[in-house]
Structures are given as structure tokens and as C-alpha cells.
Enzyme design. Structure first.
Site, PDB file in Angstrom:
ATOM      1  N   GLY A 116      46.340  35.205  41.185  1.00  0.00           N
ATOM      2  CA  GLY A 116      45.283  33.908  41.667  1.00  0.00           C
ATOM      3  C   GLY A 116      46.360  33.208  42.596  1.00  0.00           C
ATOM      4  N   CYS A 117      45.769  32.854  43.146  1.00  0.00           N
ATOM      5  CA  CYS A 117      46.891  31.362  44.040  1.00  0.00           C
ATOM      6  C   CYS A 117      46.631  30.034  43.393  1.00  0.00           C
ATOM      7  CB  CYS A 117      46.181  31.059  45.830  1.00  0.00           C
ATOM      8  SG  CYS A 117      44.418  31.014  45.439  1.00  0.00           S
TER       9      CYS A 117
END
Length: 310
Positions: A116-117
Site C-alpha cells: 500500500g502507499c
């Protein structure tokens, strides 16, 4: 022979970015479902099992379905951009710079989960300090972050960009995940090597792409003798010898009065900063990245290339 790549979910935000990045490459053959056949599950399953690598840009349940569709086919490898398998022990976590063994794990694994970012920034800051013994067991880690609105996908992009919509978002900046059950927390805990879940406070700003992730720390609660210099040195040592994640020199950080969340838009790299003043009791660790670059599509292409190099 060109490798066959199928992007399952190519019309979503992440999928479109990946397809754009791969469009001009001659070493791969992009497989695609025609627009009129987007709901053809038989065609989807056939392409999933025809590909050398299938990149899944899907909701969690659809990614799990794709996994089941390919479970009996040892010739296809999966690269999943959802949260479905990010802490699964049988899936390689696709953050190549996370530790020195991770690149090889990604290269040789049949199943890779794209990070995920927000966790990319948080883990990038936290894990080196855990590995070095600087961040002790039980430390109450907090992670504060702001992302560009593209991280919310097509619906949020439309809500932010079209004020005529009934569900338009008028706020210039807003907090969310207020129930403290954000889907990225298990990922941060597991791959950050934390023994307790971090307190995560995400927000979204009125800019399309970009991200800042902050991890503030009290030096007196870290390992004995921890200083801004030793914290910075641990990050420098951890990322030595690679060019995707860079650690900004302390002297350069000391000369800054602000950080721009859009600094790395359009790039697939990440920059780490350590802010503080000698003699003060705390430091602020900061990661800057493009939420659609190293935080999503850029990382997916990086992982795909590692998988193709096996």
C-alpha cells in the site's frame, strides 16, 4: 519471446497507470479484455491462465477469486495490488528495499503482494530502526499522513474534481479512518516488525498525486543513547547501495522550512528525511513519495520486472 502480461482491472486508477507505463515496451505482450467483454468471466479466467504474470488491480474479493482461478496453473504468477494478501505468509511482500533479502524473494516468488502507499512510507521509516535495535519493543508508534485524492480511486477523483456532483467533496483537506480500523494497519505492523499496532491517522488533500508520511519519535524512549545522528545513520546504512529509496543528508534537511507532498509526483522513488535539533528530545521521520508511483503503479512495474528477471 515477449512475456505475456495481463492487467486484471486495467480500467481502474492503478491499472490505467500500469498500462500507460507498459504501453511502449517491446519486451512484453499486453493481454487485454475488449471493452465490450469486460464482464466476460470466462474470457477473464482464460487470460489469467494465459499470462506469464497477471497483475491484479482489483478489490480484495475479486483478487481472491483470481487467485482461485489460477491455483492449479503453476505457469502463471500473480502480482496483487489489493490488500488481500499483504500479510499472507505465502506471498512475497513487494517492497524490494525493505531488507536485503526481499528483492530475491520477489524475484523468485509465484505470488507477490504490492504494498500500500501509506505503508510503503511508514515501513520505509520504521523497519530500519527496528532492525537496528533503535526502536524498542512496545514503543507506541504513531503514523500521520496525507495523500493526494487519486489514492481514493475513480469515485473520489470525480468527487474532488466535479463540484456539480451530489456527492462532491468540498473540503480542501479531510481526515478519514476515524474508527481507527484502517486496512493498512496490519500491513504496517507486520512488515514494520512492530509488536503492537501503530496509531495511524490518514488524511486526503486537494491535490491529485503525492504523499507525506510522518513518524514522530521521542529519543529518550528509544534505545539508550539514540540521537538524531544515530537514527539518520541507521536509515542511511539500511538503504545503502540502491537508488529507489534515498535518505536526505541531515545538513540538507536542516535547511528546509517546509516539505511539499507533490515533490515526487511522476516519479517512482521515495525520499526519507530526519528532522530535529541536537539536544532536543524528539525527531520527526518523514517519507515523501507519489502515491501512484512508488506507492502503487511504479512499485508494481518494479516488482514485475524483478519477477521477469527470474
Amino acid at each position: 519471446m515477449a512475456a505475456k502480461i495481463f492487467i486484471d482491472g486495467e480500467h481502474g486508477t492503478t491499472g490505467l497507470q500500469i498500462r500507460t507505463r507498459l504501453a511502449e515496451r517491446r519486451d512484453i505482450e499486453l493481454l487485454s479484455i475488449p471493452e465490450a467483454e469486460r464482464r466476460n468471466e470466462a474470457m477473464r479466467e482464460d487470460l489469467l491462465n494465459t499470462a506469464d504474470i497477471a497483475i491484479l488491480c482489483l478489490p480484495d474479493d475479486a483478487s481472491k477469486q483470481a487467485y482461485e482461478m489460477t491455483a492449479a496453473n503453476n505457469n502463471v504468477r500473480l502480482l496483487d495490488a489489493s490488500t488481500a494478501f499483504r500479510i499472507h505468509p505465502d506471498w512475497a511482500y513487494g517492497f524490494a528495499e525493505m531488507d536485503r533479502a526481499q528483492r530475491e524473494k520477489i524475484r523468485t516468488s509465484r505470488h507477490v503482494s504490492n504494498p500500500g502507499c501509506y505503508p510503503t512510507g511508514a515501513i520505509g521509516l520504521i523497519r530500519p530502526l527496528r532492525a537496528a535495535g533503535i526502536l524498542p519493543d512496545g514503543y507506541p508508534v504513531s503514523v500521520n499522513a496525507v495523500s493526494g485524492y487519486s489514492g481514493g480511486g475513480k469515485q473520489m477523483i470525480a468527487q474532488m474534481e466535479d463540484p456539480t456532483r451530489d456527492d462532491a467533496i468540498s473540503a480542501n483537506n479531510f481526515l478519514y479512518g476515524l474508527n481507527m480500523k484502517h486496512k493498512h494497519v496490519p500491513e504496517m505492523k507486520t512488515h514494520g516488525l512492530l509488536d503492537r499496532a501503530p496509531l495511524f491517522a490518514p488524511s486526503v488533500g486537494r491535490f491529485a498525486q503525492g504523499m507525506i508520511v510522518q513518524v514522530p519519535l521521542f529519543l529518550e524512549d528509544l534505545a539508550d543513547g539514540a540521537t538524531i545522528d544515530s537514527v539518520h545513520a541507521a536509515l542511511v546504512q539500511h538503504y545503502a547501495g540502491q537508488d529507489i529509496v534515498s535518505v536526505v543528508p541531515l545538513a540538507e534537511s536542516a535547511g528546509l522550512s517546509r516539505i511539499d507532498a507533490e515533490e515526487l509526483v511522476g516519479k517512482d522513488t521515495m525520499k526519507l528525511y530526519v528532522f530535529g535539533t541536537a539536544g532536543m528530545p524528539h525527531v520527526n521521520l518523514v517519507a515523501v513519495l507519489d502515491n501512484l508511483g512508488k506507492g502503487a503503479s511504479g512499485a508494481a512495474v518494479q516488482n514485475m520486472d524483478l519477477m521477469l528477471s527470474a
